[in-house]
Motif scaffolding. Structure first.
Motif, short mmCIF file in Angstrom:
data_model
loop_
_atom_site.label_atom_id
_atom_site.label_comp_id
_atom_site.label_asym_id
_atom_site.label_seq_id
_atom_site.Cartn_x
_atom_site.Cartn_y
_atom_site.Cartn_z
N SER A 144 0.84 -1.20 0.00
CA SER A 144 0.00 0.00 0.00
C SER A 144 0.88 1.25 0.00
O SER A 144 1.82 1.36 0.79
CB SER A 144 -0.90 0.02 1.24
N VAL A 145 0.57 2.18 -0.87
CA VAL A 145 1.26 3.46 -0.93
C VAL A 145 0.29 4.52 -0.41
O VAL A 145 -0.76 4.75 -1.02
CB VAL A 145 1.72 3.79 -2.36
N VAL A 146 0.65 5.15 0.69
CA VAL A 146 -0.26 6.06 1.39
C VAL A 146 0.27 7.49 1.29
O VAL A 146 1.44 7.75 1.60
CB VAL A 146 -0.40 5.65 2.87
N ALA A 185 -2.45 6.54 -5.49
CA ALA A 185 -2.27 6.16 -4.09
C ALA A 185 -3.27 5.08 -3.68
O ALA A 185 -4.42 5.06 -4.15
CB ALA A 185 -2.44 7.38 -3.18
N THR A 186 -2.84 4.19 -2.81
CA THR A 186 -3.76 3.21 -2.22
C THR A 186 -4.64 3.88 -1.18
O THR A 186 -5.81 3.53 -1.02
CB THR A 186 -2.98 2.08 -1.53
N GLY A 187 -4.04 4.84 -0.47
CA GLY A 187 -4.78 5.51 0.59
C GLY A 187 -4.16 6.85 0.93
O GLY A 187 -3.18 7.28 0.32
N VAL A 188 -4.75 7.51 1.91
CA VAL A 188 -4.26 8.81 2.37
C VAL A 188 -4.17 8.81 3.89
O VAL A 188 -4.97 8.18 4.58
CB VAL A 188 -5.18 9.96 1.91
N GLU A 189 -3.18 9.52 4.39
CA GLU A 189 -3.08 9.77 5.82
C GLU A 189 -3.60 11.17 6.08
O GLU A 189 -3.19 12.13 5.41
CB GLU A 189 -1.61 9.64 6.27
#
Length: 333
Positions: free
Chosen positions: A68-70, A95-99
């Motif tokens: 996962s690239v966040v 992106a896989t996700g966000v912080e």
């Protein structure tokens, strides 16, 4: 840093340290037993591995390397950090996700903001604790970004707005909570109840174990993670000392050793976390193995060069958090 093992080895270490200090076996036994009973009574069990992996390794959205690239702060290099524009850019850039960083206004509205003030990222000034949402809503969240002309007029979003945008783009969310454990737990619990999809598409993380413990109390079905950087009490993210005083620096270094030991042997177990977010400079293959043996995923931050990204993807095969999906850049801590 200091690692003594888990279970019996950890409690044995506590016993001998107390024994050396008190020279009373009864006291040592009593304190050790109390710690064991505390952990046994108040710890939260980790979520089943299949549940946590839906969040940490979502098969349908993994990058080519299988990780996962966040996007850190939703990708603060590519667009104004913690904004709707950044969420959209992160999605567009793969992106896989966000912080996302959770904070609160003076009137208790949960918003996205990393700092305790609005000075660094907006055209406003002052602490969040003194600013109402109506005032923050008038600020330009892109005012001090390197691409301010492109994103001029971008607003500071509410937590609700950001979550709805992430769900729309099917992004995994890493909720980073810096403080306000009770308020954050209540706000996030409400969100999970309103958007049940979050149970399988988000993780709550924090440097503060109290935040994670409060979240598990509020809703034990939420995937959680502890965030950690060794020497964080005595040094800034770039390694420079926090305190000019030599004695205070040494005292904080001692506390850093104790905090690191607690993270590795007590706090993760007490909170029942599914992941350990660790600053990139302190991750090696044996670090990943150590946590894998405990059923905990390691996530690296902040990974901002192509060389580093290949290392975490191909050699370590762990998730990472980055400021940019498009180019190399300096890290934000």
């Amino acid at each position: 840093m200091l690692q003594l093992g888990d279970g019996i080895a950890c409690l044995s270490a506590v016993f001998f340290v107390v024994l050396l200090g008190t020279r009373r076996p009864v006291w040592s036994s009593g304190i050790t037993l109390s710690i064991y009973l505390f952990l046994a009574s108040f710890r939260f069990p980790p979520l089943p591995a299949d549940r946590s992996r839906q969040v940490l390794r979502p098969v349908s959205k993994l990058a080519a390397g299988g990780v996962s690239v966040v996007a850190h702060r939703a990708g603060g290099h590519d667009a104004p950090e913690n904004t709707i524009a950044a969420i959209r850019a992160a999605s567009a850039n793969g992106a896989t996700g966000v912080e996302l960083d959770l904070e609160f206004t003076a009137d208790g509205i949960p918003i996205l903001m990393h700092d305790e003030t609005v000075d660094r990222t907006t055209n406003g000034s002052g602490p969040l604790s003194k600013l109402h949402f109506a005032e923050i809503g008038k600020l330009d969240a892109a005012a001090k970004h390197r691409l301010s002309d492109r994103f001029r007029g971008e607003k500071v979003p509410t937590l609700q707005e950001a979550v709805e945008e992430c769900i729309k783009h099917q992004l995994i969310i890493y909720f980073d909570v810096k403080s306000h454990p009770d308020e954050a737990a209540a706000a996030l619990k409400h969100l999970y109840q309103k958007h049940p999809v979050l149970y399988n598409s988000s993780v709550v993380c924090s440097f503060e174990p109290k935040v994670i413990y409060r979240m598990r109390q509020a809703d034990p079905e939420v995937v959680t993670a502890l965030t950690h950087r060794p020497w964080s009490l005595s040094r800034f993210g770039d390694g420079s000392p926090r305190f000019p005083s030599s004695w205070k620096h040494q005292w904080m270094q001692l506390l850093d050793v104790l905090l690191d030991w607690a993270h590795h042997h007590l706090l993760w177990n007490l909170c029942g976390v599914s992941a350990f977010l660790l600053q990139k400079n302190y991750i090696a293959p044996d670090t990943v193995q150590y946590w894998a043996e405990r059923g905990v995923d390691v996530v690296a931050w902040t990974v901002n060069t192509a060389v580093e990204k290949r290392y975490y993807e191909q050699l370590l095969n762990i998730n990472y958090i980055t400021d940019s999906l498009t180019e190399d850049c300096e890290p934000h801590y």
